[in-house]
Motif scaffolding. Structure first.
Motif, short mmCIF file in Angstrom:
data_model
loop_
_atom_site.label_atom_id
_atom_site.label_comp_id
_atom_site.label_asym_id
_atom_site.label_seq_id
_atom_site.Cartn_x
_atom_site.Cartn_y
_atom_site.Cartn_z
N ALA A 291 0.83 -1.21 0.00
CA ALA A 291 0.00 0.00 0.00
C ALA A 291 0.86 1.26 0.00
CB ALA A 291 -0.94 0.00 1.21
N GLN A 292 1.91 1.28 0.82
CA GLN A 292 2.81 2.44 0.85
C GLN A 292 3.45 2.67 -0.51
OE1 GLN A 292 5.52 1.37 4.00
NE2 GLN A 292 4.57 2.83 5.40
N SER B 239 -5.86 4.13 -6.11
CA SER B 239 -7.05 3.34 -5.77
C SER B 239 -6.65 1.99 -5.18
CB SER B 239 -7.92 3.13 -7.00
OG SER B 239 -8.40 4.36 -7.48
N GLU B 240 -5.60 1.40 -5.71
CA GLU B 240 -5.11 0.13 -5.15
C GLU B 240 -4.63 0.33 -3.72
OE1 GLU B 240 -1.80 -3.38 -5.88
OE2 GLU B 240 -1.86 -1.68 -7.26
N ALA B 241 -3.94 1.43 -3.47
CA ALA B 241 -3.46 1.71 -2.12
C ALA B 241 -4.62 1.84 -1.15
CB ALA B 241 -2.61 2.98 -2.12
N ILE B 242 -5.68 2.53 -1.57
CA ILE B 242 -6.85 2.69 -0.71
C ILE B 242 -7.52 1.35 -0.44
CG2 ILE B 242 -9.21 3.62 -0.66
CD1 ILE B 242 -8.09 6.12 -2.03
N ALA B 243 -7.55 0.49 -1.46
CA ALA B 243 -8.16 -0.83 -1.28
C ALA B 243 -7.35 -1.71 -0.33
CB ALA B 243 -8.30 -1.52 -2.64
N ALA C 162 -4.60 6.06 7.88
CA ALA C 162 -4.81 7.46 7.50
C ALA C 162 -3.69 8.00 6.63
CB ALA C 162 -4.96 8.32 8.75
N SER C 163 -2.45 7.58 6.87
CA SER C 163 -1.34 8.12 6.08
C SER C 163 -1.45 7.69 4.62
CB SER C 163 0.00 7.69 6.66
OG SER C 163 0.16 6.28 6.57
N ILE C 164 -1.92 6.49 4.39
CA ILE C 164 -2.10 6.01 3.01
C ILE C 164 -3.27 6.74 2.36
CG2 ILE C 164 -2.67 4.00 1.58
CD1 ILE C 164 0.11 3.85 2.88
N ARG C 165 -4.37 6.83 3.07
CA ARG C 165 -5.56 7.48 2.50
C ARG C 165 -5.35 8.97 2.27
NH1 ARG C 165 -10.75 4.51 2.93
NH2 ARG C 165 -10.02 2.38 2.97
N PHE C 166 -4.58 9.61 3.13
CA PHE C 166 -4.29 11.03 2.94
C PHE C 166 -3.49 11.25 1.66
CE2 PHE C 166 -1.47 14.68 3.45
CZ PHE C 166 -2.40 15.68 3.66
N ARG C 167 -2.43 10.47 1.50
CA ARG C 167 -1.60 10.63 0.30
C ARG C 167 -2.37 10.26 -0.96
NH1 ARG C 167 3.73 7.51 1.18
NH2 ARG C 167 4.23 8.39 -0.86
#
Length: 135
Positions: A53-54, A77-81, A86-91
């Motif tokens: 994810a990162q 979108s893959e990272a969000i999935a 929060a750090s992943i979703r923010f970026r």
């Protein structure tokens, strides 16, 4: 980063992010893309979804820097999935709007005329409206 990659598995995974970040800083987004794709493959084979994810969100940033908005949106979108962190979703939230907006050549529309002041009627006003003070 080369020394860090020899310390541990986590160090090697983290070093890829650092090398890709340095490549982006130096204006080499294609190098960053290649590093991150290789790192994602290694982390995916080791079933490290947080690391995938990162790197996926970093890959989205790299694709965006190289001008490929479709791949940037896919990577974000893959990272969000993969992660609810929060750090992943923010970026990813910073990548997706820039990757999915379509620039237009039309000028920005002007704001509409201001609305009239709000009024309120109460039982003591006998039908005459009273102005509400603006906040």
């Amino acid at each position: 980063y080369a020394q860090m990659s020899g310390v541990s598995v986590f160090g090697a995974s983290f070093a890829v992010l650092g090398q890709a970040d340095a490549a982006l800083y130096h204006g080499r987004p294609r190098d960053a893309v290649n590093l991150l794709r290789d790192g994602i493959a290694v982390d995916r084979a080791a079933k490290r979804s947080a690391a995938v994810a990162q790197k996926s969100v970093a890959l989205g940033e790299a694709w965006l820097a190289s001008g490929d908005r479709v791949r940037a949106a896919q990577a974000a979108s893959e990272a969000i999935a993969l992660s609810r962190h929060a750090s992943i979703r923010f970026r990813a939230g910073r990548v997706l709007p820039r990757a999915t907006c379509v620039p237009t050549r039309e000028p920005t529309p002007t704001l509409a005329a201001p609305s009239p002041p709000r009024t309120r009627r109460n039982r003591h006003s006998a039908g005459t409206p009273h102005r509400i003070a603006a906040p």
